[in-house]
Structures are given as structure tokens and as C-alpha cells.
Scaffold this active site. Structure first.
Site, PDB file in Angstrom:
ATOM      1  NE  ARG A 179      10.468 -38.137  39.170  1.00  0.00           N
ATOM      2  CZ  ARG A 179      10.209 -37.488  38.381  1.00  0.00           C
ATOM      3  NH1 ARG A 179      11.024 -36.146  38.250  1.00  0.00           N
ATOM      4  NH2 ARG A 179       9.571 -37.788  37.194  1.00  0.00           N
ATOM      5  NE  ARG A 183      11.853 -29.714  32.110  1.00  0.00           N
ATOM      6  CZ  ARG A 183      10.417 -29.879  31.366  1.00  0.00           C
ATOM      7  NH1 ARG A 183      10.382 -28.522  30.720  1.00  0.00           N
ATOM      8  NH2 ARG A 183       9.529 -30.721  31.365  1.00  0.00           N
ATOM      9  NE  ARG A 256      -8.525 -32.117  48.345  1.00  0.00           N
ATOM     10  CZ  ARG A 256      -8.985 -30.964  49.470  1.00  0.00           C
ATOM     11  NH1 ARG A 256      -9.650 -31.398  50.382  1.00  0.00           N
ATOM     12  NH2 ARG A 256      -8.936 -29.584  49.165  1.00  0.00           N
ATOM     13  NE  ARG A 287      -5.993 -26.330  37.053  1.00  0.00           N
ATOM     14  CZ  ARG A 287      -5.473 -27.376  36.262  1.00  0.00           C
ATOM     15  NH1 ARG A 287      -4.139 -27.369  35.892  1.00  0.00           N
ATOM     16  NH2 ARG A 287      -6.037 -28.521  35.717  1.00  0.00           N
ATOM     17  CD  GLU A 312      -9.050 -26.396  37.583  1.00  0.00           C
ATOM     18  OE1 GLU A 312      -8.243 -26.969  38.215  1.00  0.00           O
ATOM     19  OE2 GLU A 312      -9.124 -26.488  36.219  1.00  0.00           O
ATOM     20  CE1 TYR A 360      -4.945 -36.713  37.987  1.00  0.00           C
ATOM     21  CE2 TYR A 360      -2.766 -37.575  36.951  1.00  0.00           C
ATOM     22  CZ  TYR A 360      -3.674 -36.697  37.042  1.00  0.00           C
ATOM     23  OH  TYR A 360      -3.595 -35.531  35.913  1.00  0.00           O
ATOM     24  CG  ASP A 362      -1.112 -37.855  33.467  1.00  0.00           C
ATOM     25  OD1 ASP A 362      -1.835 -37.208  33.812  1.00  0.00           O
ATOM     26  OD2 ASP A 362       0.206 -38.011  33.664  1.00  0.00           O
TER      27      ASP A 362
END
Length: 375
Positions: A179, A183, A256, A287, A312, A360, A362
């Protein structure tokens, strides 16, 4: 008799939080890390009075009050809000996709206008796939266009994603983009979480607070003296690569990695924002991070006469590089499942963190998982 209750391999957020919790419970711990510093990938280095995130930007965010209160009990967090910007051929767009983005893209000013624009492009993409006999998106490109349309995909997703993964979007599985957050309000706050910020004084203060009073040895590689390390503790908390723990017996998992080019500039403000993504493929880096904006606001930025940026570059991981992001495709997930079955049989080893669990993470979910563990 074992000297320690726990040997904790890795002083990143999982290992350091576990050590803190174990100490609070009266357990004895030794933390070892093969790097020359504590903190794993959230380690910061002070350069020109600025806390530089040496392994990429880390922004703490959560809706879990228990986790937020826990980290703030160690060190106070500031009010940093993550509002990245995308640069495509010199034109700037706000992220995540919101009414500011749609105004910059199409000049629309109302949610209804934006919805109509997106729905029209989505419908055209889906119709084109149907005419080609495609009933379900086969790859990331088809998935993204069916979710958001061609303009945003071509401008803000395609080039950035191909640089990040090192392969064409048509070669990436559709599930990578299940998804896309959209917003229809003028809101540039990247995260939906209730709490967000950076430790005041940098992440080293968080790690040092977690490890206060705990024995820590850096520059110590678990695998170079494995028999000894396994002999000194009742249990091991392992936060490294799970395939390495098992001697790569089923093969090596893929990752990666990221290469950083750090620059010091003789100006107080280089780009006016902490995070700017470069979404065209022709720019080799993904970035630029300007570190001072994580902790300096308003006049503080100008009062610091120099600034530090990091460019990066995403690349395929090879032996000797730091593994960053698990490649959670079908092949690697099947391989990880073999190692996970071995791990489930361990009575004296707890595996935790993104390398040990091959996913991954957070930062907040890492802490949440440790807080739920039974000692």
C-alpha cells in the site's frame, strides 16, 4: 559455575535494552561488540558540535506510551518531526504524499480535485493491464501505478526505488509496495505515530544510559573466540546475523547495504531540512542527510557556523560490508525459515534484532519486543 547470567552479543538497541532490563532484574551481564564503539547502527559521532548519525538517519517514533516513557526515562527526547522532501530534477515535493505534494505535482488545491486526478490515472493503468491480460499486478511497477497512478510513480517512486534495490521496478515483487500512504490533508509529518523525536544530545546518551553500570567490551568478535564466549554465561542474547551463527550451513542470506559520503560545509545551513530524497535515477545517491536539523531548530541552526551532510548510496551487500536491510523476497525468506527452525530448538540462546530475526525493524518495536521478553 558460569561467570554471567547473560552474554549479550551486540550493543545495539536490542542488546543494550536487554542488558538494562536484565540488570534491573538483578542479573549479571557482559555485552560484547565487534565494532570499536557501542550503539550499533544508532551510534553518533560529534563533528563540529553536531551529532552525526554515522549509519544513517534514525528517527524514533511510536504510539506505544510504555515504550515512549521508557526511553524518556533514560534520556529526554526533543520534538523533532520527520518531514522529508523529494528532489526530482531540481523541483521539490513534500513527503509523504499529501495535499502539498498534489499541489506541487498538478496545481490542485482541494482533496476532491486530487482524488479525481489519482483515480483517473489508476483507472487508466488498471484498464491497460486488463487489455494486456494482466489480472493482478506482477511486479512493483504495476502495483505502484495501480495504487497511485503514473505521475507520482514516475516522479517520486521509480528512480528512488531502483537505486535503493539495485534493480528495475519491473523486476521487483509487487508485495514490496502493498500500500502507499496517501493523505488528502496538508500534513507533511511522515509518521502517524503519537510520539516522535530524537534524544537530546544524541543517541549515544540513550545507549550509555541503558548500559550504565554494565560491563561492556568493544572490538571483540564473538566468532573469533566462540568457544570461550559460550562458556562464560548461562544464556546468550545474539543480535548478529543468524546465518553466521549457524555457520551458513544452509547458505547465506542476502542484504542491501549503504555507503555514506560525509562532507563538512562552511555554511550554517546546507539544504534547510534533515532529509532530502533524490528521486531521479541519474543522481547516484538516494538522499542527503543534514544532521544538525535533527537537534537544532530556529536560530540554533544559524548559531552553528558549519554543517555536516551525508550522501547515501544503496548497494548490494558483500562480505566485509555492514548488512543493513534484509532482502525479504521469497528465496531469502525460505532460507531464513530454515535457520529459524534451528533457533526455535535453542534453550540457551535468544535471537533478537533485524539481523538475527532477518526483518526490518524500527527502533520502537525493538524495544517493545525486549520489554515483553521473560528473563
Amino acid at each position: 559455575m558460569k561467570k554471567y547470567d547473560y552474554l549479550i552479543v551486540g550493543s545495539g538497541l536490542f542488546g543494550s535494552t536487554f542488558a538494562y532490563k536484565a540488570k534491573q532484574a538483578g542479573k549479571s551481564c557482559l555485552v560484547i561488540d565487534k565494532r570499536k564503539h557501542r550503539g550499533g547502527n544508532i551510534y553518533c559521532e560529534e563533528i563540529e558540535g553536531i551529532n552525526v548519525h554515522k549509519y544513517g538517519a534514525h528517527i524514533f517514533h511510536t504510539s506505544n506510551k510504555e515504550v515512549w516513557d521508557f526511553v524518556n526515562s533514560i534520556v529526554e527526547f526533543n520534538r523533532y518531526t520527520n518531514s522529508p522532501i523529494a528532489n526530482y530534477n531540481g523541483k521539490l515535493y513534500n513527503l509523504p504524499f499529501n495535499m502539498n505534494t498534489f499541489y506541487q505535482m498538478w496545481g490542485v488545491t482541494t482533496p476532491q480535485q486530487a482524488k479525481e486526478k489519482i483515480e483517473k490515472q489508476k483507472a487508466a493503468a488498471i484498464e491497460s493491464m486488463k487489455n494486456s491480460g494482466i489480472t493482478e499486478p506482477r511486479n512493483l511497477e504495476e502495483q505502484a501505478i495501480s495504487l497511485i497512478g503514473t505521475d507520482i510513480y514516475e516522479t517520486l517512486i521509480k528512480g528512488y526505488t531502483e537505486k535503493q534495490w539495485g534493480r528495475k521496478c519491473t523486476e521487483l515483487p509487487a508485495f514490496i509496495i502493498k500500500r502507499l500512504p496517501v493523505r488528502f490533508v496538508y500534513d507533511n509529518n511522515y509518521f502517524n505515530d503519537k510520539y516522535q523525536g530524537i534524544p537530546i544530545g544524541g543517541y549515544n546518551r540513550l545507549i550509555n544510559g541503558l548500559l550504565d553500570g554494565i560491563e561492556v567490551k568493544t572490538d571483540e568478535d564473538f566468532f573469533k573466540n566462540r568457544q570461550y564466549w559460550e562458556s562464560i554465561a548461562k544464556k546468550i542474547i545474539f543480535t548478529g546475523k543468524i546465518d553466521e551463527f549457524y555457520g551458513y550451513q544452509f547458505g547465506k542470506l542476502e542484504y542491501r547495504t549503504v555507503r555514506f559520503e560525509e562532507e563538512i560545509h562552511d555554511c550554517s545551513n546546507y539544504q534547510g531540512n534533515a532529509v532530502v530524497n533524490y528521486t531521479e535515477k541519474e543522481v547516484p545517491y538516494t538522499r542527503i542527510i543534514e544532521h544538525k536539523h535533527f537537534e537544532m531548530f530556529g536560530v540554533e541552526v544559524d548559531n552553528c557556523p558549519k554543517t555536516v551532510i551525508s550522501k547515501e548510496y544503496s548497494t548490494e551487500w558483500k562480505e566485509g560490508m555492514e548488512p543493513y536491510y534484509p532482502v525479504n523476497d521469497e528465496k531469502n525468506n525460505l532460507l531464513y525459515n530454515k535457520y529459524q527452525k534451528l533457533a526455535e530448538k535453542e534453550n540457551n540462546v535468544i535471537f533478537g534484532g533485524r539481523l538475527a530475526e532477518y526483518k526490518y525493524y524500527d527502533m520502537a518495536p525493538v524495544i517493545e519486543r525486549v520489554l515483553k521478553l521473560s528473563l
